[in-house]
Design an enzyme around this catalytic site. Sequence first.
Site, PDB file in Angstrom:
ATOM      1  CB  CYS A  42      -0.887  -0.074   1.241  1.00 48.36           C
ATOM      2  SG  CYS A  42      -1.692   1.437   1.734  1.00 48.36           S
ATOM      3  CB  CYS A  45       0.570   1.728   4.123  1.00 50.13           C
ATOM      4  SG  CYS A  45      -1.133   1.136   4.064  1.00 50.13           S
TER       5      CYS A  45
END
Length: 122
Positions: A42, A45
């Site tokens: 991600c 993230c």
Amino acid sequence: MTASSAAETGLVFDTHLEQFDREVIEASRVQPVLVDFWADWCPPCRALTPVLERVVPAYAGRIRLAKVEVDAGDNMKLAGRYGLRGFPTVLLFVEGEIAGRFVSAKPDAWVRAFIAEHAGID
């Protein structure tokens, strides 16, 4: 304080399904705990993690950061428990309860304002 020294002092730590209730829920009765639910695949993230690892140590132990890699072990069960639909999602636990949440990468100032609003820490 650097991210590595924050980890050494226990302000920033990894947690998992088996330890979550003790390390987050119960610990939040003593001091607020931010929980970063993230995944390696991600990009947002990877953008948020360094922000959280800078912001939390600046509070000099008044708040802690638990990191949960959702793809590790049974950690996706935690994502299900809290109805998480996207990553990163950050939950703030105070007194054993969720006091606030946000989704996606945010800048330092935004995270500080979130902590001030939901945990009462300036």
